[in-house]
Scaffold this motif. Structure first.
Motif, PDB file in Angstrom:
ATOM      1  N   TYR A   1       0.806  -1.216   0.000  1.00  0.00           N
ATOM      2  CA  TYR A   1       0.000   0.000   0.000  1.00  0.00           C
ATOM      3  C   TYR A   1       0.839   1.266   0.000  1.00  0.00           C
ATOM      4  O   TYR A   1       0.316   2.350  -0.257  1.00  0.00           O
ATOM      5  CB  TYR A   1      -0.993  -0.025   1.166  1.00  0.00           C
ATOM      6  CG  TYR A   1      -2.079  -1.054   0.944  1.00  0.00           C
ATOM      7  CD1 TYR A   1      -3.005  -0.882  -0.084  1.00  0.00           C
ATOM      8  CD2 TYR A   1      -2.161  -2.210   1.716  1.00  0.00           C
ATOM      9  CE1 TYR A   1      -3.983  -1.829  -0.326  1.00  0.00           C
ATOM     10  CE2 TYR A   1      -3.133  -3.161   1.481  1.00  0.00           C
ATOM     11  CZ  TYR A   1      -4.053  -2.962   0.462  1.00  0.00           C
ATOM     12  OH  TYR A   1      -5.032  -3.906   0.212  1.00  0.00           O
TER      13      TYR A   1
ATOM     14  N   SER B   1       1.146   1.541  -3.943  1.00  0.00           N
ATOM     15  CA  SER B   1      -0.111   1.647  -4.698  1.00  0.00           C
ATOM     16  C   SER B   1      -0.500   3.117  -4.831  1.00  0.00           C
ATOM     17  O   SER B   1      -0.294   3.912  -3.915  1.00  0.00           O
ATOM     18  CB  SER B   1      -1.215   0.871  -3.994  1.00  0.00           C
ATOM     19  OG  SER B   1      -0.883  -0.493  -3.890  1.00  0.00           O
TER      20      SER B   1
ATOM     21  N   ILE C   1      -3.318  -0.821  -7.964  1.00  0.00           N
ATOM     22  CA  ILE C   1      -2.857  -1.506  -6.768  1.00  0.00           C
ATOM     23  C   ILE C   1      -1.577  -2.267  -7.125  1.00  0.00           C
ATOM     24  O   ILE C   1      -1.505  -2.923  -8.168  1.00  0.00           O
ATOM     25  CB  ILE C   1      -3.937  -2.458  -6.204  1.00  0.00           C
ATOM     26  CG1 ILE C   1      -3.486  -3.043  -4.869  1.00  0.00           C
ATOM     27  CG2 ILE C   1      -4.345  -3.544  -7.192  1.00  0.00           C
ATOM     28  CD1 ILE C   1      -4.597  -3.762  -4.099  1.00  0.00           C
TER      29      ILE C   1
ATOM     30  N   ASP D   1      -7.126  -1.388 -10.852  1.00  0.00           N
ATOM     31  CA  ASP D   1      -8.101  -1.914  -9.894  1.00  0.00           C
ATOM     32  C   ASP D   1      -9.486  -1.379 -10.227  1.00  0.00           C
ATOM     33  O   ASP D   1      -9.795  -0.213  -9.961  1.00  0.00           O
ATOM     34  CB  ASP D   1      -7.691  -1.521  -8.473  1.00  0.00           C
ATOM     35  CG  ASP D   1      -8.459  -2.291  -7.403  1.00  0.00           C
ATOM     36  OD1 ASP D   1      -9.481  -2.925  -7.756  1.00  0.00           O
ATOM     37  OD2 ASP D   1      -8.048  -2.260  -6.236  1.00  0.00           O
TER      38      ASP D   1
ATOM     39  N   MET E   1     -11.602  -2.053  -6.358  1.00  0.00           N
ATOM     40  CA  MET E   1     -11.325  -1.093  -5.296  1.00  0.00           C
ATOM     41  C   MET E   1     -11.769  -1.565  -3.913  1.00  0.00           C
ATOM     42  O   MET E   1     -12.637  -0.955  -3.277  1.00  0.00           O
ATOM     43  CB  MET E   1     -11.978   0.260  -5.621  1.00  0.00           C
ATOM     44  CG  MET E   1     -11.147   1.087  -6.579  1.00  0.00           C
ATOM     45  SD  MET E   1      -9.626   1.666  -5.812  1.00  0.00           S
ATOM     46  CE  MET E   1      -8.626   1.977  -7.261  1.00  0.00           C
ATOM     47  N   GLN E   2     -11.128  -2.665  -3.464  1.00  0.00           N
ATOM     48  CA  GLN E   2     -11.360  -3.131  -2.097  1.00  0.00           C
ATOM     49  C   GLN E   2     -12.849  -3.344  -1.815  1.00  0.00           C
ATOM     50  O   GLN E   2     -13.386  -2.924  -0.793  1.00  0.00           O
ATOM     51  CB  GLN E   2     -10.769  -2.143  -1.090  1.00  0.00           C
ATOM     52  CG  GLN E   2      -9.309  -1.805  -1.319  1.00  0.00           C
ATOM     53  CD  GLN E   2      -8.370  -2.960  -1.012  1.00  0.00           C
ATOM     54  OE1 GLN E   2      -8.571  -3.699  -0.065  1.00  0.00           O
ATOM     55  NE2 GLN E   2      -7.331  -3.095  -1.837  1.00  0.00           N
TER      56      GLN E   2
ATOM     57  N   MET F   1     -12.983   2.305  -1.878  1.00  0.00           N
ATOM     58  CA  MET F   1     -11.969   3.349  -2.083  1.00  0.00           C
ATOM     59  C   MET F   1     -12.513   4.418  -3.032  1.00  0.00           C
ATOM     60  O   MET F   1     -12.461   4.251  -4.251  1.00  0.00           O
ATOM     61  CB  MET F   1     -10.690   2.738  -2.659  1.00  0.00           C
ATOM     62  CG  MET F   1     -10.093   1.618  -1.841  1.00  0.00           C
ATOM     63  SD  MET F   1      -9.264   2.199  -0.366  1.00  0.00           S
ATOM     64  CE  MET F   1      -7.794   2.930  -1.073  1.00  0.00           C
TER      65      MET F   1
ATOM     66  N   GLY G   1      -9.335   6.204  -4.942  1.00  0.00           N
ATOM     67  CA  GLY G   1      -8.183   5.382  -5.266  1.00  0.00           C
ATOM     68  C   GLY G   1      -7.174   5.389  -4.125  1.00  0.00           C
ATOM     69  O   GLY G   1      -7.472   5.806  -2.997  1.00  0.00           O
ATOM     70  N   TYR G   2      -5.955   4.964  -4.424  1.00  0.00           N
ATOM     71  CA  TYR G   2      -4.932   4.758  -3.394  1.00  0.00           C
ATOM     72  C   TYR G   2      -4.077   6.008  -3.187  1.00  0.00           C
ATOM     73  O   TYR G   2      -3.682   6.684  -4.131  1.00  0.00           O
ATOM     74  CB  TYR G   2      -4.037   3.577  -3.783  1.00  0.00           C
ATOM     75  CG  TYR G   2      -4.792   2.277  -3.863  1.00  0.00           C
ATOM     76  CD1 TYR G   2      -5.104   1.560  -2.720  1.00  0.00           C
ATOM     77  CD2 TYR G   2      -5.234   1.779  -5.089  1.00  0.00           C
ATOM     78  CE1 TYR G   2      -5.825   0.373  -2.782  1.00  0.00           C
ATOM     79  CE2 TYR G   2      -5.952   0.592  -5.169  1.00  0.00           C
ATOM     80  CZ  TYR G   2      -6.245  -0.101  -4.012  1.00  0.00           C
ATOM     81  OH  TYR G   2      -6.968  -1.264  -4.075  1.00  0.00           O
ATOM     82  N   ASN G   3      -3.815   6.304  -1.902  1.00  0.00           N
ATOM     83  CA  ASN G   3      -2.878   7.373  -1.501  1.00  0.00           C
ATOM     84  C   ASN G   3      -3.188   8.711  -2.159  1.00  0.00           C
ATOM     85  O   ASN G   3      -2.293   9.406  -2.655  1.00  0.00           O
ATOM     86  CB  ASN G   3      -1.435   6.954  -1.814  1.00  0.00           C
ATOM     87  CG  ASN G   3      -0.939   5.884  -0.851  1.00  0.00           C
ATOM     88  OD1 ASN G   3      -1.118   5.991   0.361  1.00  0.00           O
ATOM     89  ND2 ASN G   3      -0.336   4.836  -1.380  1.00  0.00           N
ATOM     90  N   HIS G   4      -4.456   9.091  -2.151  1.00  0.00           N
ATOM     91  CA  HIS G   4      -4.820  10.386  -2.731  1.00  0.00           C
ATOM     92  C   HIS G   4      -4.201  11.504  -1.894  1.00  0.00           C
ATOM     93  O   HIS G   4      -4.311  11.508  -0.662  1.00  0.00           O
ATOM     94  CB  HIS G   4      -6.340  10.554  -2.772  1.00  0.00           C
ATOM     95  CG  HIS G   4      -6.785  11.683  -3.634  1.00  0.00           C
ATOM     96  ND1 HIS G   4      -6.707  12.999  -3.239  1.00  0.00           N
ATOM     97  CD2 HIS G   4      -7.291  11.708  -4.902  1.00  0.00           C
ATOM     98  CE1 HIS G   4      -7.163  13.782  -4.193  1.00  0.00           C
ATOM     99  NE2 HIS G   4      -7.529  13.026  -5.219  1.00  0.00           N
TER     100      HIS G   4
END
Length: 499
Positions: free
Chosen positions: A76, A79, A84, A94, A97-98, A102, A105-108
C-alpha cells in the motif's frame, strides 16, 4: 535546587524529543505528499498472481488465522490512484477497489494531507467513546460534513454513526423495532412485566417483530443481518436464523428496452408477494413486520436492478402497513452510480425512513427520520459509535468530489463503459450477457460460474483486478477518479480475454 534543575532538564529533554518526533512525522508526511509517485501508464505483470512473496505471506497468515480468501498481498505504500501494487511488484488496474470502498483510489494527496494536519493527528490519537465523551468539534463535524447538503440524502436530517455496514444495519433494525413498539405502546411507560420478561427473552418485553428482506440480498454478517441476507449459503450455513419474511426481488430480462412488458409483470409479481407476506406475518403468524430492508441495487447477490416504479410502490405498501422502509446504501452510496445515493434515482414520494451507509463513506452509520430517534439514552449504543478519524478522511473526499465534479465524471465514464460493453456483448453473446449499470456501478453475466471465474483470473494475468458477484456475474467497482483512459485499458483487456 540541583534536584529541581535535573527535573527541569529531563522535562526539557522530553519536550525536545517530542518536538523531534512530531517534526519527523511531519517530514515523513511531507515526503509522501511531495514524492514523485504517480499512476503507472498501464498494468505491469512480473509474476503470476499470487506471486511467490504473496504465497509465502499467505502461508504465514494461514498458520495463525483462516486466510484462504486472500487473493494476494498488497504494497500500500507503492499503490497509487487507480492502480494496486502487490508485494511481487505487479501493478494492476483496480476496477474492484477493495470491494467498492476506495472512493478516490490509493494514496490520494488530499487524504494524506488531512492526516498530516497536527490538529487531526490529535483526533486520531484520542479515539473517543462517542456516545458518552464526544470531542468539542463533533456536533459541527456532523453538521458540516455528514449532514451538509451535498452529502446527506434529501429529507433526512438525523444521523447515527457506526463502524461498519453490518453494525449499521443491525442497529438500524433496533431503531425500527423501538419505533414500532412505541407506536403500539401509545406513549405509555414500560410495564413491570415488560421489564422483567425482556430479561428472559420472553414476551411482552421481547416482542415477536420481524424485518422483511428479499431473495438475493446481502445486508451483513451479524446475527439479525444474516437473517436478512440471502445471496450465498457460505455466509449463513450453521448459523441460527430468525423466521422473518423473504420476498422475491425482480429478475429482469435484458436489454431492458426490449422487455418492458415482461419486466413490468415481474414488478407486479414481486410486489404482490410483498403484500401477501405482510398479511401472513401480521395476521396469521402474529409476527408483525416492523420494517422492510432493501438495496437499491442488489450487489453481492448479482447486481440485480429494479425499476423506480417498483421502489415507489414498495414504499407505498410498506407505509400502508405501518412499517419502516430501510434503504441499504452500504455499497451503492457515496457516488458510484452518479448520484450521492442511488435511491435518488427513484423519485420516492417521501425519503426512506432509514438509510444505512458505509464502504466509500469510510465509517458506517444511518440517516433516519426524526420520529425514529430513540427517546431514551443507551437504547442504541456501543463504545465507539463511529470514528472521528474516518470523518476527517470523509471531509477530504467530499471536497474532492465537489471540486473535481466527480459525480459528473462517474456518469460520463459509466455511459462510455456501458456503450462499449454492449458492443462487446454483441460480438461475444455466447459468453457474456445482461450488461447493466448506473454510473460506473456496472456488471455483466457470464455463460456459467466457471466461465466467470476463468475470465476474472485471465483478466488478472493482464493486470486487471475485477470482482465477481452473484452466481455468474462480473462487477466493476472503480474509484470515482476512474477515467475513459482507464476504461479503455480494461475494455481492451476484456476483449483480449474473450477472444
Amino acid at each position: 535546587m540541583e534536584m529541581i534543575a535535573n527535573k527541569c532538564h529531563r522535562v526539557l529533554n522530553v519536550k525536545t524529543s517530542l518536538r523531534q518526533l512530531l517534526s519527523g512525522v511531519a517530514i515523513t508526511w511531507k515526503r509522501c505528499l511531495t514524492s514523485s509517485v504517480k499512476e503507472p501508464e498501464g498494468p505491469v505483470i512480473l509474476t503470476k498472481i499470487p506471486g511467490p512473496r504473496s504465497q509465502s505471506l499467505l502461508q504465514e497468515l494461514n498458520a495463525i488465522q483462516q486466510a484462504t480468501s486472500v487473493q494476494f498481498f498488497a504494497d500500500y505504500e507503492k499503490s497509487f490512484g487507480n492502480y494496486i501494487i502487490d508485494v511481487d511488484g505487479n501493478a494492476m488496474l483496480d476496477v474492484y477497489m477493495q470491494i467498492s470502498t476506495m472512493p478516490l483510489g490509493y494514496n490520494h494527496p488530499a487524504m494524506l494531507e488531512a492526516l498530516a494536519d497536527p490538529v487531526n493527528q490529535k483526533i486520531i490519537a484520542n479515539r473517543p467513546a462517542l456516545g458518552s465523551f464526544p470531542g468539542k468539534d463533533w456536533p459541527n463535524r456532523l453538521k458540516n460534513i455528514l449532514l451538509k447538503k451535498e452529502v446527506a440524502p434529501p429529507g433526512l436530517s438525523h444521523i447515527t454513526t457506526m463502524m461498519c455496514g453490518s453494525c449499521s444495519n443491525e442497529n438500524a433494525f433496533k431503531n425500527i423495532f423501538i419505533w414500532y413498539a412505541e407506536k403500539q405502546r401509545q406513549g405509555k411507560p414500560f410495564t413491570k412485566e415488560e421489564m422483567e420478561t425482556c430479561m428472559m427473552n420472553q414476551m411482552p418485553g421481547s416482542p415477536r417483530y420481524s424485518i422483511m428482506s428479499f431473495k438475493g440480498s446481502f445486508h451483513g454478517r451479524t446475527l439479525a443481518c444474516l437473517s436478512t441476507t440471502h445471496s450465498k449459503y457460505i455466509h449463513k450455513i450453521d448459523v441460527p436464523a430468525l423466521d422473518w419474511p423473504i420476498a422475491s426481488f425482480p429478475e429482469y430480462k435484458y436489454p431492458l428496452d426490449e422487455n418492458m412488458r415482461e419486466n413490468q409483470r415481474e414488478d407486479k409479481r414481486c410486489l404482490a408477494e410483498v403484500e401477501e407476506l405482510f398479511e401472513k406475518y401480521n395476521n396469521e403468524k402474529k409476527v408483525p413486520v416492523a420494517g422492510v430492508i432493501i438495496e437499491p441495487i442488489q450487489s453481492e447477490g448479482g447486481d440485480n436492478h429494479a425499476s423506480p416504479e417498483f421502489f415507489q410502490e414498495l414504499q407505498r405498501i410498506t407505509r400502508k402497513h405501518g412499517a419502516a422502509l430501510l434503504m441499504d446504501e452500504v455499497q451503492t452510496g457515496a457516488g458510484p452510480t452518479g448520484k450521492m445515493w442511488c435511491h435518488e434515482y427513484f423519485n420516492l414520494d417521501t425519503p426512506p425512513d432509514v438509510m444505512t451507509f458505509s464502504k466509500k463513506m469510510q465509517l458506517g452509520g444511518y440517516y433516519h427520520s426524526d420520529d425514529l430517534k430513540p427517546k431514551l439514552p443507551y437504547r442504541v449504543y456501543n463504545t465507539w459509535m463511529g470514528d472521528p478519524s474516518k470523518v476527517i478522511l470523509l471531509e477530504a473526499i467530499v471536497e474532492i468530489i465537489k471540486k473535481e465534479n466527480l459525480l459528473d465524471r462517474v456518469t460520463r465514464v459509466g455511459d462510455y463503459i456501458l456503450k462499449h460493453l454492449t458492443n462487446i456483448q454483441k460480438d461475444h453473446s455466447s459468453v457474456i450477457s445482461a450488461v447493466r449499470g448506473r454510473g460506473t456501478f456496472i456488471a455483466f453475466n457470464c455463460a456459467s460460474p466457471e466461465m466467470r471465474d476463468t475470465i476474472i483470473k485471465k483478466l488478472a494475468t493482464k493486470g486487471i483486478m475485477a470482482g465477481g458477484c452473484g452466481s455468474q456475474s462480473i462487477r466493476l467497482r472503480p474509484a470515482l477518479t476512474f477515467t475513459e483512459r482507464h476504461a479503455d485499458i480494461f475494455l481492451d483487456a476484456l476483449r483480449s480475454v474473450l477472444k
